[in-house]
Design a protein around this motif. Structure first.
Motif, PDB file in Angstrom:
ATOM      1  N   GLN A 197       1.157   9.370  -5.788  1.00 46.40           N
ATOM      2  CA  GLN A 197       1.560  10.752  -5.504  1.00 46.40           C
ATOM      3  C   GLN A 197       2.419  11.318  -6.625  1.00 46.40           C
ATOM      4  O   GLN A 197       2.278  12.481  -7.013  1.00 46.40           O
ATOM      5  CB  GLN A 197       2.342  10.811  -4.182  1.00 46.40           C
ATOM      6  N   ALA A 257       0.830  -1.214   0.000  1.00 51.08           N
ATOM      7  CA  ALA A 257       0.000   0.000   0.000  1.00 51.08           C
ATOM      8  C   ALA A 257       0.860   1.258   0.000  1.00 51.08           C
ATOM      9  O   ALA A 257       0.552   2.233  -0.688  1.00 51.08           O
ATOM     10  CB  ALA A 257      -0.929  -0.011   1.216  1.00 51.08           C
ATOM     11  N   TYR A 258       1.947   1.218   0.761  1.00 50.25           N
ATOM     12  CA  TYR A 258       2.820   2.395   0.846  1.00 50.25           C
ATOM     13  C   TYR A 258       3.511   2.672  -0.483  1.00 50.25           C
ATOM     14  O   TYR A 258       3.599   3.819  -0.936  1.00 50.25           O
ATOM     15  CB  TYR A 258       3.849   2.195   1.953  1.00 50.25           C
ATOM     16  N   TRP A 280       0.946   4.027  -2.888  1.00 46.84           N
ATOM     17  CA  TRP A 280       0.616   5.415  -2.522  1.00 46.84           C
ATOM     18  C   TRP A 280       1.694   6.379  -3.008  1.00 46.84           C
ATOM     19  O   TRP A 280       1.393   7.434  -3.562  1.00 46.84           O
ATOM     20  CB  TRP A 280       0.456   5.523  -1.009  1.00 46.84           C
TER      21      TRP A 280
END
Length: 210
Positions: free
Chosen positions: A90, A82-83, A86
């Motif tokens: 971005q 998920a990180y 993300w």
């Protein structure tokens, strides 16, 4: 202490793994290009503080317990996925200025650069697998307590990692002026790094405990 031949084999094997770009290298390069050499080197420091976490866990035997627990492994794995995704989103959503060019993002604080570097490494399931499956291969029970050998190799990994990742940061700082010189170049950098983060997230999702 390990024998010289074991140490040399460890150095060769570790450098072969470190030079292949992963989430940490992508983060270091993009941060260096965005904010300069100091930011890149600070990200290297953050990444390898994350490595210290795994060195300590491996030396204490806790990482093997984490890897043996399907629930804990899955939590670490999907937090990491998920990180990475993300971070990729971005980058892909980099803002444009009113004239259609890519707006310069606000600079990150030193604390945030450092913290993101730590998270990029700690939340990478491949790092956990590496420390559990790779480091113990170099331990020789006849050469003394395993915990000290694991600490020795763990510290060695961090030193080699700082040298390798630091080289990426220095190279990126040399090329950063060219990469940031035009809006088109900055946009291409954002798109490519964003795509790489998402691809790495997909690869991390495929990592298993076996």
């Amino acid at each position: 202490m390990p024998t010289l031949s074991t140490v040399l084999l460890f150095v060769a094997a570790t450098m072969a793994l470190l030079i292949v770009p992963g989430p940490a290298v992508v983060y270091i390069v993009t941060r260096t290009v965005a904010q300069g050499r100091a930011a890149g080197l600070l990200s290297v420091l953050g990444v390898h503080v994350g490595s210290i976490v795994y060195v300590l866990l491996t030396s204490l035997g806790m990482s093997a317990l984490l890897l043996a627990s399907p629930t804990v492994f899955q939590i670490v794995k999907w937090l990491g996925v998920a990180y990475l995704v993300w971070l990729g989103i971005q980058k892909l959503r980099a803002r444009r200025a009113d004239d259609g060019t890519v707006a310069e993002p606000p600079p990150m604080s030193n604390a945030r650069i450092f913290a993101q570097g730590v998270l990029v490494n700690v939340l990478n399931p491949k790092t956990l697998v590496f420390f559990v499956a790779f480091l113990p291969q170099f331990v020789d029970p006849a050469r003394g307590p395993a915990v000290w050998q694991l600490l020795f190799f763990g510290i060695g990994f961090i030193v080699l990692g700082i040298l390798s990742d630091g080289s990426y940061a220095m190279l990126a700082s040399v090329l950063s002026g060219r990469l940031r010189s035009t809006a088109k170049a900055r946009r291409r950098l954002d798109l490519s790094s964003g795509a790489i983060y998402i691809i790495l997230g997909a690869i991390a999702a495929a990592v298993s405990q076996a």
